[in-house]
Design a protein around this motif. Structure first.
Motif, short mmCIF file in Angstrom:
data_model
loop_
_atom_site.label_atom_id
_atom_site.label_comp_id
_atom_site.label_asym_id
_atom_site.label_seq_id
_atom_site.Cartn_x
_atom_site.Cartn_y
_atom_site.Cartn_z
N LYS A 56 17.19 2.82 -9.92
CA LYS A 56 18.21 2.70 -10.95
C LYS A 56 18.43 4.04 -11.65
O LYS A 56 19.56 4.43 -11.93
CB LYS A 56 17.83 1.61 -11.95
N ALA A 57 17.34 4.74 -11.94
CA ALA A 57 17.48 6.06 -12.57
C ALA A 57 18.23 7.02 -11.66
O ALA A 57 19.12 7.76 -12.11
CB ALA A 57 16.10 6.61 -12.92
N ASP A 58 17.90 7.02 -10.37
CA ASP A 58 18.60 7.88 -9.42
C ASP A 58 20.10 7.57 -9.42
O ASP A 58 20.94 8.47 -9.37
CB ASP A 58 18.04 7.70 -8.01
N GLU A 59 20.42 6.29 -9.48
CA GLU A 59 21.82 5.87 -9.49
C GLU A 59 22.53 6.36 -10.75
O GLU A 59 23.66 6.88 -10.69
CB GLU A 59 21.89 4.34 -9.41
N ILE A 60 21.88 6.22 -11.89
CA ILE A 60 22.49 6.65 -13.16
C ILE A 60 22.79 8.14 -13.13
O ILE A 60 23.88 8.58 -13.53
CB ILE A 60 21.57 6.31 -14.34
N TYR A 61 21.86 8.94 -12.60
CA TYR A 61 22.06 10.39 -12.61
C TYR A 61 23.12 10.84 -11.62
O TYR A 61 23.66 11.95 -11.74
CB TYR A 61 20.73 11.11 -12.39
N LYS A 62 23.46 9.99 -10.67
CA LYS A 62 24.59 10.31 -9.79
C LYS A 62 25.90 10.21 -10.57
O LYS A 62 26.84 10.96 -10.32
CB LYS A 62 24.61 9.37 -8.59
N TYR A 63 25.95 9.28 -11.51
CA TYR A 63 27.11 9.15 -12.38
C TYR A 63 27.11 10.23 -13.46
O TYR A 63 28.14 10.81 -13.78
CB TYR A 63 27.14 7.78 -13.06
N ILE A 64 25.93 10.44 -14.04
CA ILE A 64 25.82 11.30 -15.23
C ILE A 64 24.66 12.27 -15.00
O ILE A 64 23.50 11.96 -15.31
CB ILE A 64 25.56 10.45 -16.49
N PRO A 65 24.91 13.43 -14.46
CA PRO A 65 23.82 14.36 -14.12
C PRO A 65 22.96 14.79 -15.31
O PRO A 65 21.79 15.15 -15.13
CB PRO A 65 24.55 15.57 -13.52
N ASP A 66 23.53 14.77 -16.53
CA ASP A 66 22.77 15.17 -17.72
C ASP A 66 22.45 13.96 -18.60
O ASP A 66 22.30 14.11 -19.82
CB ASP A 66 23.52 16.23 -18.51
N PHE A 67 22.36 12.80 -18.02
CA PHE A 67 22.00 11.59 -18.77
C PHE A 67 20.71 11.84 -19.55
O PHE A 67 19.76 12.41 -19.04
CB PHE A 67 21.82 10.44 -17.78
N GLY A 68 20.70 11.40 -20.83
CA GLY A 68 19.56 11.72 -21.69
C GLY A 68 18.33 10.88 -21.44
O GLY A 68 17.21 11.37 -21.49
N GLY A 69 18.53 9.57 -21.18
CA GLY A 69 17.38 8.70 -20.95
C GLY A 69 17.58 7.35 -21.59
O GLY A 69 18.69 6.94 -21.92
N PHE A 70 16.45 6.66 -21.79
CA PHE A 70 16.47 5.28 -22.29
C PHE A 70 15.87 5.17 -23.68
O PHE A 70 14.93 5.89 -24.05
CB PHE A 70 15.64 4.38 -21.37
N VAL A 71 16.41 4.23 -24.45
CA VAL A 71 15.77 3.74 -25.66
C VAL A 71 15.35 2.31 -25.38
O VAL A 71 16.11 1.54 -24.78
CB VAL A 71 16.73 3.79 -26.86
N VAL A 72 14.15 1.93 -25.82
CA VAL A 72 13.64 0.60 -25.49
C VAL A 72 13.08 -0.09 -26.73
O VAL A 72 12.26 0.48 -27.46
CB VAL A 72 12.53 0.67 -24.41
N LYS A 73 13.55 -1.31 -26.95
CA LYS A 73 12.93 -2.24 -27.89
C LYS A 73 12.26 -3.31 -27.06
O LYS A 73 12.91 -4.02 -26.29
CB LYS A 73 13.98 -2.85 -28.81
N ALA A 74 10.97 -3.44 -27.20
CA ALA A 74 10.21 -4.39 -26.37
C ALA A 74 9.22 -5.17 -27.23
O ALA A 74 8.71 -4.66 -28.23
CB ALA A 74 9.47 -3.65 -25.26
#
Length: 706
Positions: free
Chosen positions: A276-294
């Protein structure tokens, strides 16, 4: 039908003079009164070296500022001075202040006078030049001179992020300024101008990250249909130096990945997140990352599988690692089935995990241990995790401070928390040094603010709430900035530089948060708002499925006393702080009275520092808050000559609401607590307008932001 020429002219002139709706925020660029020669030169005789999308934005900003601030005045241009904006590598000028320039980080900038007649803005990057240009324009608009030694600034915090609690249906959790500005239906085919204006406003105060979605996450944001929409926003924001982040729902592998588990130690789950991360970076090469509430308030998390918070965070961090993305893992973890003071639960959960998170994980900690109350002691985790980067989470939106209609300038709240001494390395270890990484040598540093932005034309509902967005950006850039300077700058940029207006409203702003504490939760009371929507008083709230979502859990009022005992005789939450703090806050004689009922259950007859008892002090604090709100309303009426009528009337209406609701708070709370204290109201405290039953039965309708 044809309009007569004279009627058309009158209509045109009236439109030209239309009042200010606040959309321009602090980027008003109104005409400068009696501009100095260097200001005229900077805005009329400038050269920008370089070519990029960011440089184009910078040039447009200079043009806009020039038109607004000086061209309308038609000043005589000065050819004796000039402005040069260039990256350091392209300056080509000898005898530069190289020592100061070399110390600049990538986002840093220098503004200085060269050879007496040339003003230079420089940086190592185009984004740094944009930040420096905005700062220069703010100096010009506010009438501030460039110091002889120049200005050399780098942000003290790396990740300066707005958290939008925006849902995909455009509702906003704890949002009081309309719907979400992200129109997912129209994206990616339509790019609204407001997205550019949003990015521009953030860049002007140094914010470099946007979390697009609510921490109560929806896994759909991770699907291709939405990723192409996120990509469109990322493309808009990139030239402004802003990266996009999204919230990752922990159960996404099951909800959109057809897996039977979300166990963070399961190989298939780990591979799903990696893909999923690889897929996201294909769309957005400088994607910042995730925020998580768990593992909090119904959100799934590693606890579902008997795993730790580090197990969950590290799984996502591994997926992002090769792309240089980060995980902002929220420490807001508490459980109604844990038989312990909610104040203690995040510390108990995370302290044992110190040093067990991967290098691209930063733990996001709320400023206090409960939940963005009008006043909270700083979160004990800030003094307890030297081996794990911690980032601050402030709430800009006013969930517990009167929503959109109550003026509460939050810079003093932010400043109060940042200045508190954790004693993590002895005296002189303030929270600010934890956040900027200097205390423990953190490699990641960050500050997040829960946004107060919506589709209201003025962005934030109350015009003065723009100041809280502005203040967050300034303090995220430099946690040592002071609220007094921030308030004055915002007023001068947003309304006018008239000294009478600025001085008067600066004082109101700086005192406004304390005023709200006075009429809502004085002397350390907390979480006594109405249930669910948190709008208005609700000290009587009890019952339901969770004790820690009730007011009575926190104030514990009875006929003898009131307050939550967090000393060794009570929940012992104080033991999570340094011994120096335990000694001061654990003693009734030395605890700051602003934290009194937070840490102590106190007899109604207990004498306080003024020699009077607790009940009389409590009642007078409530009355003081009401009087302050009324005084602000009356003072504002004297400000009409200084600003446009539209904003004046809008703010006046809200200040009247605030004064009315301050009395609502006072009357309801004193009636409720008075049935326990059984004491009369002291002299000077107005009797309530209604009886207790009236307030307990009053149910506000259609409260937004739930």
């Amino acid at each position: 039908m044809r309009f007569p020429i004279t009627l058309f002219f009158i209509l045109f002139m009236s439109l030209q003079g239309f009042s200010n709706d606040g959309y321009k925020l602090w980027l008003q660029y109104f005409p400068i009164q009696e501009p100095e020669a260097w200001q005229i030169s900077a805005l009329s005789n400038y050269e920008v070296i370089g070519s990029s999308a960011t440089i184009s934005i910078l040039k447009k900003e200079l043009e806009t500022a020039s038109i607004g601030m000086i061209q309308s005045l038609n000043p005589k241009k000065s050819t004796d001075h000039s402005l040069l904006i260039s990256k350091i590598e392209d300056l080509g000028i000898p005898n530069l202040p190289n020592e100061k320039i070399d110390q600049l980080t990538a986002d840093g900038f220098g503004i200085f006078i060269y050879s007496s007649n040339q003003l230079i803005v420089t940086s190592k990057t185009d984004i740094g030049l944009l930040y420096g240009t905005f700062r220069l324009l703010q100096y010009i608009q506010t009438g501030t001179s460039i110091p002889a030694m120049g200005i050399f600034e780098s942000p003290k915090v790396q990740y300066r992020v707005l958290n939008h609690w925006d849902n995909l249906d455009r509702t906003v959790e704890r949002g009081y300024a309309g719907f979400s500005i992200w129109n997912w239906h129209r994206l990616p085919r339509h790019i609204d101008q407001q997205y550019h204006d949003y990015a521009r406003a953030n860049a002007s105060i140094g914010i470099n990250g946007t979390v697009l979605t609510n921490v109560n996450a929806n896994a759909l944001i991770l699907t291709p249909e939405y990723l192409e929409k996120v990509q469109a926003l990322a493309d808009v924001f990139r030239p402004y130096g802003i990266k996009v982040y999204v919230t990752a729902r922990f159960s996404a592998p099951m909800e959109i990945g057809n897996l039977s588990t979300a166990d963070p130690l399961d190989p298939d789950v780990r591979q799903w997140w990696k893909s999923k991360a690889d897929e996201i970076y294909k769309y957005i090469p400088d994607f910042g990352g995730f925020v998580v509430k768990a593992d909090s308030e119904g959100q799934p998390g590693p606890h579902n599988y008997q795993r730790t918070q580090a197990d969950g965070a590290n799984m996502l961090a591994e997926a992002l690692q090769e792309h240089h993305g980060i995980v902002m893992w929220r420490a807001f973890v508490y459980n109604e089935h844990t038989p312990d003071d909610r104040h203690k639960q995040a510390y108990n959960e995370f302290k044992p995990l110190d040093g067990k998170f991967l290098d691209n994980v930063i733990v996001q900690v709320k400023n206090g241990a409960i939940d963005f109350q009008p006043r909270e002691p700083f979160h004990p985790l800030f003094g307890a995790m030297p081996n794990t980067p911690l980032m601050m989470e402030f709430q800009i939106t006013q969930e517990y401070l009167g929503h959109d209609t109550h003026l509460a300038f939050l810079a003093p709240l932010f400043e109060e928390v940042l200045n508190e001494d954790t004693y993590a390395k002895g005296k002189g270890s303030p929270v600010a040094k934890v956040i900027d990484g200097s205390l423990h040598g953190y490699q990641l540093t960050g500050m997040a603010g829960v946004a107060n932005i919506g589709t209201d034309r003025n962005w934030t509902g109350h015009h003065f709430h723009q100041a809280n967005w502005f203040a967050f950006g300034r303090l995220a850039w430099n946690p040592y900035e002071n609220a007094q300077t921030i308030a004055a700058d915002w007023l001068r940029l947003t309304f006018t530089t008239n000294p009478t207006f600025v001085t008067t409203m600066q004082e109101i702003m700086l005192n406004s948060r304390e005023m709200v504490v006075n009429y809502m939760t004085p002397l350390g009371l907390h979480h006594i708002m109405a249930a669910s929507h948190h709008y208005g008083p609700g000290p009587w709230v009890s019952g339901g499925r969770r004790a820690d979502w009730t007011a009575t859990y926190y104030h514990q009022a009875n006929e003898k006393s009131i307050g939550f005992d967090r000393t060794t005789k009570g929940s012992d939450a104080l033991s999570q702080y340094a011994s120096e703090i335990q000694q001061q806050w654990g003693n009734l004689e030395t605890v700051p009275e602003k934290y009194l009922l937070w840490f102590h259950q106190v007899d109604w007859n207990q004498s306080l520092s003024d020699g009077d008892n607790l009940w009389n002090n409590l009642a007078r604090q409530y009355q003081k808050g009401v009087e302050e709100a009324r005084r602000n309303r009356d003072t504002w009426e004297q400000m009409a000559p200084y600003i446009d009528s539209e904003r004046f009337q809008h703010i006046h209406s809200f200040l009247k609401i605030q004064a009315e609701e301050a009395q609502w708070w006072k009357d309801a709370c004193l009636l409720y607590f008075g049935q326990f204290s059984k004491m009369p109201l002291p002299s000077g405290v107005e009797p309530p307008a209604h009886d207790l039953a009236y307030y307990m039965n009053y149910k506000p309708q259609h409260v937004p932001g739930i």
